[in-house]
Design a protein around this motif. Structure first.
Motif, PDB file in Angstrom:
ATOM      1  N   ASN A  46       0.885  -1.235  -0.174  1.00 38.47           N
ATOM      2  CA  ASN A  46      -0.192  -0.126   0.016  1.00 38.47           C
ATOM      3  C   ASN A  46       0.822   1.140  -0.057  1.00 38.47           C
ATOM      4  O   ASN A  46       0.595   2.191  -0.638  1.00 38.47           O
ATOM      5  CB  ASN A  46      -0.632   0.084   1.168  1.00 38.47           C
ATOM      6  N   SER A 123      -5.838  -1.754   2.003  1.00 34.98           N
ATOM      7  CA  SER A 123      -6.754  -0.774   1.176  1.00 34.98           C
ATOM      8  C   SER A 123      -7.938  -0.048   2.267  1.00 34.98           C
ATOM      9  O   SER A 123      -8.289  -0.832   3.114  1.00 34.98           O
ATOM     10  CB  SER A 123      -7.419  -1.406   0.006  1.00 34.98           C
ATOM     11  N   SER A 125     -11.238   2.037   1.003  1.00 31.46           N
ATOM     12  CA  SER A 125     -11.917   2.565  -0.155  1.00 31.46           C
ATOM     13  C   SER A 125     -12.226   4.201  -0.142  1.00 31.46           C
ATOM     14  O   SER A 125     -11.892   4.643   1.102  1.00 31.46           O
ATOM     15  CB  SER A 125     -13.381   1.913  -0.104  1.00 31.46           C
TER      16      SER A 125
END
Length: 134
Positions: A46, A123, A125
């Motif tokens: 990430n 992650s 969103s």
């Protein structure tokens, strides 16, 4: 205050809670402390997309994520889990008195080194606005 560092004793839901608590109190005890705390638990994959840290700070201060900073309340609901991944629905009440929902995914890190077997965020969103709390 010291930033909490990832270790393999921290449960996936606690990773999300640590990050949200930091963001809720972003500038306490110092400017962008909460963003830095969130960065500590970002998965290296990430970080390749969101980093380095100054870029990550700008990302969280930008339109898509600024509502996370200094938010008033949050709720974390587990929506899926496996041996390697957990997914959460995170709802926050922002300073603007609006609710926003995020999908937050945490994965176990398997490569050798200090992060081995730690749960890290892979992650988050974009937010979904749920409207006003009033």
């Amino acid at each position: 205050a010291e930033l909490i560092k990832p270790n393999n004793e921290i449960h996936p839901s606690n990773v999300v809670d640590i990050q949200l608590t930091g963001l809720m109190n972003n500038d306490n005890p110092s400017k962008n402390y909460g963003i830095k705390q969130t960065w500590e638990f970002a998965h290296p994959a990430n970080k390749k997309y969101t980093g380095p840290l100054p870029k990550f700070i700008n990302l969280l201060r930008g339109e898509n994520y600024k509502m996370l900073l200094n938010h008033l309340d949050n709720e974390i609901i587990e929506v899926f889990k496996s041996t390697t991944r957990y997914g959460y629905e995170v709802t926050i009440l922002a300073v603007d008195k609006k609710y926003y929902k995020f999908q937050w995914v945490v994965e176990k890190y398997y490569e050798e080194g200090p992060l081995k077997d730690c749960w890290l965020t892979t992650s988050v969103s974009n937010p979904i606005s749920l409207g006003s709390s009033i």
